[in-house]
Write an enzyme that holds these catalytic residues in place. Structure first.
Site, PDB file in Angstrom:
ATOM      1  N   VAL A 176       0.962  -1.014   0.014  1.00 57.94           N
ATOM      2  CA  VAL A 176       0.038  -0.054  -0.059  1.00 57.94           C
ATOM      3  C   VAL A 176       0.763   1.224   0.049  1.00 57.94           C
ATOM      4  O   VAL A 176       1.983   1.164   0.144  1.00 57.94           O
ATOM      5  CB  VAL A 176      -0.900  -0.108   1.080  1.00 57.94           C
ATOM      6  CG1 VAL A 176      -2.175  -1.041   1.083  1.00 57.94           C
ATOM      7  CG2 VAL A 176      -0.381  -0.181   2.539  1.00 57.94           C
ATOM      8  N   SER A 177       0.480   2.321  -0.279  1.00 54.35           N
ATOM      9  CA  SER A 177       1.415   3.576  -0.641  1.00 54.35           C
ATOM     10  C   SER A 177       1.436   4.559   0.504  1.00 54.35           C
ATOM     11  O   SER A 177       2.578   5.084   0.609  1.00 54.35           O
ATOM     12  CB  SER A 177       0.443   4.423  -1.614  1.00 54.35           C
ATOM     13  OG  SER A 177       0.264   3.720  -2.793  1.00 54.35           O
ATOM     14  N   THR A 178       0.604   4.317   1.645  1.00 53.47           N
ATOM     15  CA  THR A 178       0.860   5.084   2.858  1.00 53.47           C
ATOM     16  C   THR A 178       0.801   4.277   3.963  1.00 53.47           C
ATOM     17  O   THR A 178       0.137   3.112   3.970  1.00 53.47           O
ATOM     18  CB  THR A 178      -0.013   6.190   2.812  1.00 53.47           C
ATOM     19  OG1 THR A 178      -1.512   5.810   3.162  1.00 53.47           O
ATOM     20  CG2 THR A 178      -0.059   7.160   1.687  1.00 53.47           C
ATOM     21  N   GLN A 207      -2.915   3.233   5.051  1.00 52.20           N
ATOM     22  CA  GLN A 207      -3.693   2.215   4.465  1.00 52.20           C
ATOM     23  C   GLN A 207      -3.512   0.830   4.988  1.00 52.20           C
ATOM     24  O   GLN A 207      -2.453   0.481   5.857  1.00 52.20           O
ATOM     25  CB  GLN A 207      -3.433   2.235   3.023  1.00 52.20           C
ATOM     26  CG  GLN A 207      -3.796   3.682   2.284  1.00 52.20           C
ATOM     27  CD  GLN A 207      -3.188   3.493   0.840  1.00 52.20           C
ATOM     28  OE1 GLN A 207      -1.984   3.300   0.666  1.00 52.20           O
ATOM     29  NE2 GLN A 207      -4.026   3.872  -0.030  1.00 52.20           N
TER      30      GLN A 207
END
Length: 139
Positions: free
Chosen positions: A9-11, A14
């Site tokens: 996931v990007s962050t 998340q």
């Protein structure tokens, strides 16, 4: 043959739970996971996974965008997987598991992956252009 999963996931905010559940349902026995932007070229868990691969392993991801953000990045990663003697299985793409001939199965899978890479790149460029237009209008 080991089924190896990669989830990203990007962050930090998340959640990986959905991807992890899908990977486990697909029979994955080893999972590499991280919370880091796909723009970041230094993704430690991705590098560990690539180094872990052996002949006949199967790399499983939920979707292509978990591996990379653009066509070049995806091409590089997929080529590294192939050089290690492993195959790639993307869960949200059509499955060709019923095709007995491994060469034909890999060929068809590669064609589909290339098509999806192209579509994803075009979509990303369209989004960028719309953002640019919106910013211009707002100014």
């Amino acid at each position: 043959m080991t089924k190896i999963g990669y989830a990203r996931v990007s962050t930090r905010d998340q959640n990986l739970a959905r991807q992890l559940e899908q990977l486990k349902s697909a029979g994955v026995t080893k999972i590499f996971q991280e919370k880091i932007s796909g723009k970041d070229a230094d993704r430690p868990q991705l590098q560990k996974m690539l180094n872990y691969l052996r002949d006949d392993d199967e790399v499983i991801v939920v979707s292509l965008d978990r591996l990379g953000r653009n066509s070049k990045d995806l091409t590089d990663i997929i080529e590294k997987i192939r050089r290690r003697g492993a195959t790639l299985n993307v869960l949200n793409l059509p499955s060709f598991a019923g095709i007995k001939d491994p060469n034909l199965r890999n060929l068809i899978t590669n064609i589909i992956v290339e098509l999806y890479k192209y579509i994803a790149q075009e979509e990303r460029e369209t989004i960028r252009e719309r953002q640019r237009q919106g910013i211009e209008i707002a100014k």
